[in-house]
Design a protein around this motif. Structure first.
Motif, PDB file in Angstrom:
ATOM      1  N   LYS A 160       5.934   3.496  -0.276  1.00 25.64           N
ATOM      2  CA  LYS A 160       5.322   2.173  -0.406  1.00 25.64           C
ATOM      3  C   LYS A 160       5.659   1.378   0.851  1.00 25.64           C
ATOM      4  O   LYS A 160       6.819   1.216   1.214  1.00 25.64           O
ATOM      5  CB  LYS A 160       5.839   1.438  -1.643  1.00 25.64           C
ATOM      6  CG  LYS A 160       5.143   0.100  -1.885  1.00 25.64           C
ATOM      7  CD  LYS A 160       5.655  -0.594  -3.154  1.00 25.64           C
ATOM      8  CE  LYS A 160       5.153   0.077  -4.403  1.00 25.64           C
ATOM      9  NZ  LYS A 160       3.726  -0.091  -4.669  1.00 25.64           N
TER      10      LYS A 160
ATOM     11  N   ASP B 278      -2.267  10.665 -10.699  1.00 23.12           N
ATOM     12  CA  ASP B 278      -2.974   9.399 -10.921  1.00 23.12           C
ATOM     13  C   ASP B 278      -2.584   8.364  -9.866  1.00 23.12           C
ATOM     14  O   ASP B 278      -3.441   7.639  -9.354  1.00 23.12           O
ATOM     15  CB  ASP B 278      -2.690   8.848 -12.321  1.00 23.12           C
ATOM     16  CG  ASP B 278      -3.363   9.650 -13.425  1.00 23.12           C
ATOM     17  OD1 ASP B 278      -4.332  10.398 -13.124  1.00 23.12           O
ATOM     18  OD2 ASP B 278      -2.932   9.533 -14.582  1.00 23.12           O
ATOM     19  N   ARG B 279      -1.310   8.303  -9.554  1.00 26.38           N
ATOM     20  CA  ARG B 279      -0.861   7.341  -8.548  1.00 26.38           C
ATOM     21  C   ARG B 279      -1.388   7.725  -7.160  1.00 26.38           C
ATOM     22  O   ARG B 279      -1.745   6.853  -6.368  1.00 26.38           O
ATOM     23  CB  ARG B 279       0.665   7.276  -8.558  1.00 26.38           C
ATOM     24  CG  ARG B 279       1.205   6.133  -7.748  1.00 26.38           C
ATOM     25  CD  ARG B 279       2.522   5.675  -8.295  1.00 26.38           C
ATOM     26  NE  ARG B 279       3.341   5.053  -7.286  1.00 26.38           N
ATOM     27  CZ  ARG B 279       4.622   4.831  -7.415  1.00 26.38           C
ATOM     28  NH1 ARG B 279       5.250   5.164  -8.531  1.00 26.38           N
ATOM     29  NH2 ARG B 279       5.302   4.266  -6.457  1.00 26.38           N
TER      30      ARG B 279
ATOM     31  N   ASP C  90       0.851  -1.196   0.000  1.00 26.24           N
ATOM     32  CA  ASP C  90       0.000   0.000   0.000  1.00 26.24           C
ATOM     33  C   ASP C  90       0.882   1.241   0.000  1.00 26.24           C
ATOM     34  O   ASP C  90       2.012   1.217   0.513  1.00 26.24           O
ATOM     35  CB  ASP C  90      -0.902   0.037   1.239  1.00 26.24           C
ATOM     36  CG  ASP C  90      -2.119  -0.871   1.120  1.00 26.24           C
ATOM     37  OD1 ASP C  90      -2.487  -1.239  -0.011  1.00 26.24           O
ATOM     38  OD2 ASP C  90      -2.702  -1.207   2.168  1.00 26.24           O
ATOM     39  N   GLU C  91       0.356   2.332  -0.555  1.00 26.57           N
ATOM     40  CA  GLU C  91       1.128   3.567  -0.637  1.00 26.57           C
ATOM     41  C   GLU C  91       0.432   4.698   0.106  1.00 26.57           C
ATOM     42  O   GLU C  91      -0.792   4.750   0.189  1.00 26.57           O
ATOM     43  CB  GLU C  91       1.342   3.970  -2.098  1.00 26.57           C
ATOM     44  CG  GLU C  91       2.234   2.996  -2.847  1.00 26.57           C
ATOM     45  CD  GLU C  91       2.559   3.416  -4.252  1.00 26.57           C
ATOM     46  OE1 GLU C  91       3.676   3.101  -4.700  1.00 26.57           O
ATOM     47  OE2 GLU C  91       1.709   4.053  -4.913  1.00 26.57           O
TER      48      GLU C  91
ATOM     49  N   GLN D 229      -8.356   9.025  -1.479  1.00 29.63           N
ATOM     50  CA  GLN D 229      -9.371   8.076  -1.035  1.00 29.63           C
ATOM     51  C   GLN D 229      -9.625   8.274   0.455  1.00 29.63           C
ATOM     52  O   GLN D 229     -10.757   8.175   0.925  1.00 29.63           O
ATOM     53  CB  GLN D 229      -8.907   6.640  -1.280  1.00 29.63           C
ATOM     54  CG  GLN D 229      -8.806   6.271  -2.731  1.00 29.63           C
ATOM     55  CD  GLN D 229      -8.470   4.794  -2.897  1.00 29.63           C
ATOM     56  OE1 GLN D 229      -9.028   3.941  -2.220  1.00 29.63           O
ATOM     57  NE2 GLN D 229      -7.562   4.498  -3.801  1.00 29.63           N
TER      58      GLN D 229
ATOM     59  N   LYS E 159      -4.209   9.073  -6.547  1.00 33.31           N
ATOM     60  CA  LYS E 159      -5.617   8.657  -6.497  1.00 33.31           C
ATOM     61  C   LYS E 159      -5.745   7.211  -6.048  1.00 33.31           C
ATOM     62  O   LYS E 159      -6.753   6.825  -5.463  1.00 33.31           O
ATOM     63  CB  LYS E 159      -6.270   8.803  -7.878  1.00 33.31           C
ATOM     64  CG  LYS E 159      -6.543  10.210  -8.309  1.00 33.31           C
ATOM     65  CD  LYS E 159      -7.132  10.224  -9.716  1.00 33.31           C
ATOM     66  CE  LYS E 159      -7.218  11.621 -10.263  1.00 33.31           C
ATOM     67  NZ  LYS E 159      -7.676  11.637 -11.664  1.00 33.31           N
ATOM     68  N   GLU E 160      -4.734   6.397  -6.358  1.00 27.46           N
ATOM     69  CA  GLU E 160      -4.759   4.978  -6.007  1.00 27.46           C
ATOM     70  C   GLU E 160      -4.126   4.706  -4.635  1.00 27.46           C
ATOM     71  O   GLU E 160      -4.227   3.588  -4.125  1.00 27.46           O
ATOM     72  CB  GLU E 160      -4.013   4.160  -7.073  1.00 27.46           C
ATOM     73  CG  GLU E 160      -4.621   4.276  -8.462  1.00 27.46           C
ATOM     74  CD  GLU E 160      -6.063   3.805  -8.524  1.00 27.46           C
ATOM     75  OE1 GLU E 160      -6.368   2.768  -7.909  1.00 27.46           O
ATOM     76  OE2 GLU E 160      -6.882   4.494  -9.167  1.00 27.46           O
ATOM     77  N   ALA E 161      -3.480   5.704  -4.067  1.00 29.72           N
ATOM     78  CA  ALA E 161      -2.807   5.520  -2.776  1.00 29.72           C
ATOM     79  C   ALA E 161      -3.831   5.231  -1.686  1.00 29.72           C
ATOM     80  O   ALA E 161      -4.985   5.661  -1.763  1.00 29.72           O
ATOM     81  CB  ALA E 161      -2.004   6.764  -2.425  1.00 29.72           C
ATOM     82  N   TYR E 162      -3.380   4.530  -0.662  1.00 32.14           N
ATOM     83  CA  TYR E 162      -4.269   4.220   0.467  1.00 32.14           C
ATOM     84  C   TYR E 162      -4.725   5.504   1.154  1.00 32.14           C
ATOM     85  O   TYR E 162      -5.872   5.626   1.545  1.00 32.14           O
ATOM     86  CB  TYR E 162      -3.551   3.303   1.463  1.00 32.14           C
ATOM     87  CG  TYR E 162      -4.491   2.732   2.487  1.00 32.14           C
ATOM     88  CD1 TYR E 162      -5.261   1.611   2.195  1.00 32.14           C
ATOM     89  CD2 TYR E 162      -4.637   3.332   3.729  1.00 32.14           C
ATOM     90  CE1 TYR E 162      -6.159   1.099   3.125  1.00 32.14           C
ATOM     91  CE2 TYR E 162      -5.526   2.823   4.662  1.00 32.14           C
ATOM     92  CZ  TYR E 162      -6.279   1.708   4.359  1.00 32.14           C
ATOM     93  OH  TYR E 162      -7.167   1.210   5.280  1.00 32.14           O
TER      94      TYR E 162
END
Length: 142
Positions: A137, A114-115, A24-25, A40, A117-120
């Motif tokens: 990470k 974009d990255r 997870d990031e 998120q 947006k996907e991070a924890y």
């Protein structure tokens, strides 16, 4: 109250660090980063700089040893002449933490978004330095 927990880490951020799993990031973002629109899970630490937050996070969270570069920076946009001395501070903090470190991954601005947006989670700091955003990470506790 707990002992040996850096006071800069809020209960919300501690919970997030505990919830995160291997791979997870988490993004530690400067004051200009569009954290609220990308995250998120958003943690606000507006009164703190990114350097202090990074130091505190690395006291508790291991970096991923199974990837080449577990720390990533937003690269300077072509044509921008801004200096990035905070990157040297980040490198020093990571090295001092005892985590594996062989330099940063540098990511284009929009790819970084974009990255993120996907991070924890994204930690919004009050950091004033430009290009002070960093993605970490999470690794495993051996």
């Amino acid at each position: 109250m707990l002992k040996n927990i850096p006071s800069i880490l809020s209960p919300e951020l501690l919970k997030i660090l505990m919830e995160m799993g291997h791979g997870d990031e988490i993004v530690i973002a400067d004051g200009n980063f569009p954290a609220a629109s990308l995250a998120q899970r958003l943690v606000r630490l507006d009164g703190h700089g990114a350097v202090g937050v990074l130091e505190a996070v690395l006291k508790l969270m291991p970096l991923d040893i199974y990837v080449e570069k577990p720390a990533a920076l937003m690269q300077v946009v072509a044509g921008d002449t801004v200096e990035t001395p905070i990157w040297d501070e980040y490198a020093s903090i990571i090295k001092t933490s005892g985590e594996k470190f062989d330099g940063f991954e540098h990511i284009d601005r929009f790819d970084f978004y974009d990255r993120a947006k996907e991070a924890y989670a994204v930690v919004a700091t009050g950091e004033k330095a430009l290009y002070a955003n960093i993605i970490l990470k999470k690794g495993v506790v051996a």
